[in-house]
Design a protein around this motif. Sequence first.
Motif, PDB file in Angstrom:
ATOM      1  N   LYS A  88     -33.052  -3.888 -52.081  1.00 44.01           N
ATOM      2  CA  LYS A  88     -34.408  -4.414 -51.928  1.00 44.01           C
ATOM      3  C   LYS A  88     -34.379  -5.806 -51.297  1.00 44.01           C
ATOM      4  O   LYS A  88     -35.148  -6.107 -50.376  1.00 44.01           O
ATOM      5  N   HIS A  89     -33.478  -6.653 -51.774  1.00 43.42           N
ATOM      6  CA  HIS A  89     -33.362  -8.006 -51.240  1.00 43.42           C
ATOM      7  C   HIS A  89     -32.985  -7.970 -49.763  1.00 43.42           C
ATOM      8  O   HIS A  89     -33.553  -8.719 -48.945  1.00 43.42           O
ATOM      9  N   PHE A  91     -33.461  -5.540 -47.530  1.00 40.22           N
ATOM     10  CA  PHE A  91     -34.594  -5.062 -46.740  1.00 40.22           C
ATOM     11  C   PHE A  91     -35.675  -6.136 -46.631  1.00 40.22           C
ATOM     12  O   PHE A  91     -36.251  -6.341 -45.556  1.00 40.22           O
ATOM     13  N   ASP A  92     -35.962  -6.821 -47.724  1.00 42.15           N
ATOM     14  CA  ASP A  92     -36.981  -7.871 -47.689  1.00 42.15           C
ATOM     15  C   ASP A  92     -36.605  -8.954 -46.680  1.00 42.15           C
ATOM     16  O   ASP A  92     -37.454  -9.417 -45.905  1.00 42.15           O
ATOM     17  N   CYS A  93     -35.349  -9.359 -46.689  1.00 41.98           N
ATOM     18  CA  CYS A  93     -34.903 -10.389 -45.744  1.00 41.98           C
ATOM     19  C   CYS A  93     -35.069  -9.908 -44.303  1.00 41.98           C
ATOM     20  O   CYS A  93     -35.541 -10.651 -43.433  1.00 41.98           O
ATOM     21  N   LEU A  95     -37.086  -7.492 -43.071  1.00 38.45           N
ATOM     22  CA  LEU A  95     -38.479  -7.307 -42.683  1.00 38.45           C
ATOM     23  C   LEU A  95     -39.210  -8.636 -42.583  1.00 38.45           C
ATOM     24  O   LEU A  95     -40.107  -8.809 -41.753  1.00 38.45           O
ATOM     25  N   ASP A  96     -38.811  -9.600 -43.405  1.00 36.68           N
ATOM     26  CA  ASP A  96     -39.370 -10.947 -43.281  1.00 36.68           C
ATOM     27  C   ASP A  96     -38.958 -11.589 -41.959  1.00 36.68           C
ATOM     28  O   ASP A  96     -39.654 -12.467 -41.441  1.00 36.68           O
ATOM     29  N   ASP A 146     -41.480  -0.921 -43.024  1.00 44.26           N
ATOM     30  CA  ASP A 146     -42.260  -1.954 -43.707  1.00 44.26           C
ATOM     31  C   ASP A 146     -41.705  -2.131 -45.116  1.00 44.26           C
ATOM     32  O   ASP A 146     -40.798  -1.409 -45.529  1.00 44.26           O
ATOM     33  N   HIS A 147     -42.294  -3.078 -45.850  1.00 40.46           N
ATOM     34  CA  HIS A 147     -41.868  -3.320 -47.230  1.00 40.46           C
ATOM     35  C   HIS A 147     -42.357  -2.187 -48.139  1.00 40.46           C
ATOM     36  O   HIS A 147     -43.557  -2.053 -48.373  1.00 40.46           O
ATOM     37  N   TYR A 148     -41.465  -1.379 -48.638  1.00 45.26           N
ATOM     38  CA  TYR A 148     -41.787  -0.341 -49.623  1.00 45.26           C
ATOM     39  C   TYR A 148     -40.871  -0.550 -50.816  1.00 45.26           C
ATOM     40  O   TYR A 148     -39.942   0.224 -51.078  1.00 45.26           O
ATOM     41  N   GLN A 149     -41.139  -1.605 -51.568  1.00 47.63           N
ATOM     42  CA  GLN A 149     -40.222  -2.034 -52.622  1.00 47.63           C
ATOM     43  C   GLN A 149     -40.091  -1.028 -53.760  1.00 47.63           C
ATOM     44  O   GLN A 149     -39.068  -0.993 -54.445  1.00 47.63           O
TER      45      GLN A 149
END
Length: 204
Positions: A88-89, A91-93, A95-96, A146-149
């Motif tokens: 998750k971290h 992917f977040d980085c 996509l950010d 996209d973000h799909y946490q």
Amino acid sequence: MATEELLIVFVKNPREGRVKTRLAESVGDKEALRIYNQLLQYTLDIVKPLEIDVQVWYSEYIPLNDIWDTIGAQKRTQVGKDLGERMKHAFDCALDDRYNRVAIIGSDCAELTTEIIRDAFNELKSQDTVIGPSKDGGYYLLGMDDHYQQLFDDKEWSSESVYAETITSIEDLNLTYSELPRLNDVDTLEDWQDIKIRFVNSSK
């Protein structure tokens, strides 16, 4: 950011006694490390032809020099107390950083090919997510636009239910998805015996 697409590669730092522990029960820590290094090299070889950005996320620390420097891969350290949090971290980085299509793989699948990874990114041009199921009930690739946490929450990691639980999460979010071919990871001696002829032939 050189492209709109990013491939994240999750790896373990190759240390004796810390990699391929299930395999090591049959072949010993030293041989398990040798096999893991072969898998790392194989993963690099199939990633190298891709014309996209690559990030390698290490389990413990970033080495100063290793095989991933040969393709100019970005290097990061995994963050989180379990696999879900770490992915998750990452992917977040990504996509950010405004990547439009992001996929993650590990370094355990000797059946994965450059073409399958390319297919995954092509699918992401029309689908919200793409997933590559592994024969043990997990997955060897996950991609999203996209973000799909929620795809990383409340999963029983390293179990045979991970793939099914992830598909449920995708459907609960009303996301579209494409499924890649089902492949086998190298986790046990039987897995390695099934695939090692490929490494023997490639080294000739």
